[in-house]
Motif scaffolding. Sequence first.
Motif, short mmCIF file in Angstrom:
data_model
loop_
_atom_site.label_atom_id
_atom_site.label_comp_id
_atom_site.label_asym_id
_atom_site.label_seq_id
_atom_site.Cartn_x
_atom_site.Cartn_y
_atom_site.Cartn_z
N ASP A 29 5.05 6.91 1.10
CA ASP A 29 6.83 6.31 0.60
C ASP A 29 7.20 4.90 0.02
N TRP A 30 7.15 5.28 -1.62
CA TRP A 30 7.11 4.27 -2.62
C TRP A 30 7.91 3.22 -2.53
N LYS A 31 8.53 3.29 -1.48
CA LYS A 31 9.20 2.19 -1.65
C LYS A 31 8.90 0.77 -0.75
N GLN A 32 8.62 1.65 0.58
CA GLN A 32 7.73 0.56 1.55
C GLN A 32 6.51 0.31 0.59
N VAL A 33 5.83 0.88 0.17
CA VAL A 33 4.51 0.53 -0.53
C VAL A 33 4.85 -0.60 -1.94
N LEU A 34 5.82 -0.41 -2.36
CA LEU A 34 5.98 -1.62 -3.87
C LEU A 34 6.43 -2.75 -3.44
N THR A 35 7.70 -2.57 -2.33
CA THR A 35 8.54 -3.81 -1.88
C THR A 35 7.47 -4.25 -0.61
N LYS A 36 6.72 -3.54 0.81
CA LYS A 36 6.77 -4.14 1.14
C LYS A 36 4.81 -4.39 1.23
N LEU A 37 4.29 -3.72 0.48
CA LEU A 37 2.71 -3.76 0.00
C LEU A 37 2.20 -3.51 1.07
N GLN A 38 2.74 -2.04 1.97
CA GLN A 38 2.48 -1.44 2.69
C GLN A 38 1.67 -0.26 1.87
N ILE A 39 0.02 -0.06 0.93
CA ILE A 39 -0.99 -0.09 -0.28
C ILE A 39 -1.44 0.73 0.81
N TRP A 40 -1.57 1.47 2.20
CA TRP A 40 -2.22 2.32 3.12
C TRP A 40 -1.41 3.61 2.75
N ARG A 41 -0.50 3.59 2.41
CA ARG A 41 0.38 4.71 2.47
C ARG A 41 0.01 6.10 1.95
N PRO A 42 -0.72 5.88 0.35
CA PRO A 42 -0.65 6.97 -0.48
C PRO A 42 -2.60 7.07 -0.04
N LEU A 43 -2.51 6.36 1.07
CA LEU A 43 -4.03 7.37 1.38
C LEU A 43 -4.08 7.82 2.57
N THR A 97 5.12 13.12 -7.46
CA THR A 97 6.32 12.72 -7.28
C THR A 97 7.30 12.25 -8.38
N GLY A 98 6.23 12.61 -9.70
CA GLY A 98 6.03 12.93 -11.10
C GLY A 98 7.09 14.14 -11.18
N MET A 99 7.31 14.86 -10.70
CA MET A 99 8.09 15.82 -10.37
C MET A 99 8.73 16.12 -9.19
N GLY A 100 9.26 14.74 -8.73
CA GLY A 100 10.56 14.41 -7.42
C GLY A 100 10.32 15.19 -6.17
N LEU A 101 9.27 16.42 -5.77
CA LEU A 101 8.72 16.37 -4.78
C LEU A 101 8.72 15.85 -3.58
N SER A 102 8.64 15.98 -2.68
CA SER A 102 9.22 15.35 -1.05
C SER A 102 6.90 15.44 -0.84
N PRO A 103 5.70 14.43 -0.88
CA PRO A 103 4.66 15.46 -0.29
C PRO A 103 4.10 15.14 1.22
N ARG A 104 5.43 16.46 1.85
CA ARG A 104 5.04 16.31 3.01
C ARG A 104 3.73 16.23 3.86
N PHE A 105 2.78 17.17 3.48
CA PHE A 105 1.32 17.42 4.20
C PHE A 105 0.66 17.73 3.17
N LEU A 106 0.55 16.47 2.28
CA LEU A 106 -0.48 16.22 1.61
C LEU A 106 -2.39 16.61 2.00
N GLY A 107 -2.43 16.07 3.58
CA GLY A 107 -3.78 16.81 3.78
C GLY A 107 -3.50 18.19 3.89
N HIS A 108 -3.14 18.95 3.80
CA HIS A 108 -3.10 20.45 3.86
C HIS A 108 -3.49 21.22 2.22
N ASN A 109 -2.05 20.03 1.23
CA ASN A 109 -2.33 20.37 0.08
C ASN A 109 -4.10 20.65 -0.46
#
Length: 211
Positions: A29-43, A97-109
């Motif tokens: 959730d990029w909003k949480q990453v950028l506004t609340k510095l929850q930097i673990w989310r992309p990992l 993110t650039g294509m506006g797609l929701s990354p639901r199951f990144l591990g599967h992808n």
Amino acid sequence: KAYLTASFGAAVLGYVTNKNDFPSILQLDWKQVLTKLQIWRPLTAFLNFGPMGLGYLMTAHFVWTYMSTLERLNHNTPYDFWLMMLFGAFSMVVGYTGMGLSPRFLGHNLSTFLVYVWSRYHEGLEVNMFELFNTRAELLPWFFLAQTFLLEGEVPILDFLGIVFGHIYHHYKTTNVLRTPKFVIQWYNGDSKYARILREKYKSISTEFEM
């Protein structure tokens, strides 16, 4: 092992506390990453193989089998394996993110990305699928797409993009466009405490990594 253990722990946590949905605190959730510095989310988003069930177990099996094989292929130069993982993860996070797609199951992808790369290194190899039938290695990524469609009931667009990113990686790697930065290689072969520990770790399991 650490990756799969962390994924399984997150899946169990979601099953128990979130009605078998991946824990929201770990989702991208990029909003949480950028506004609340929850930097673990992309990992931590890459721990998501989907809800606990047959699809999850099949994905975990694929990750264990093909990710470990790719690591064995690079056991003398593990930094090339790290580069591959970084390329796949970065491509998905930025691309989706650039294509506006929701990354639901990144591990599967990511597992689809890994299977595609593996299949290119083993073209023509006969692969046994759960003792049910044999298929050629290069067809395996497309089996993954069919799995997503049949078990999850959705068009596997993100998995297809995983194949696309895998193809881009394989092309750049085999044409020497993509190379591990020299400073990473120098660090791994240097006298750093952590580099020595890492080299000893790979040395201690070198017999397992030999093909």
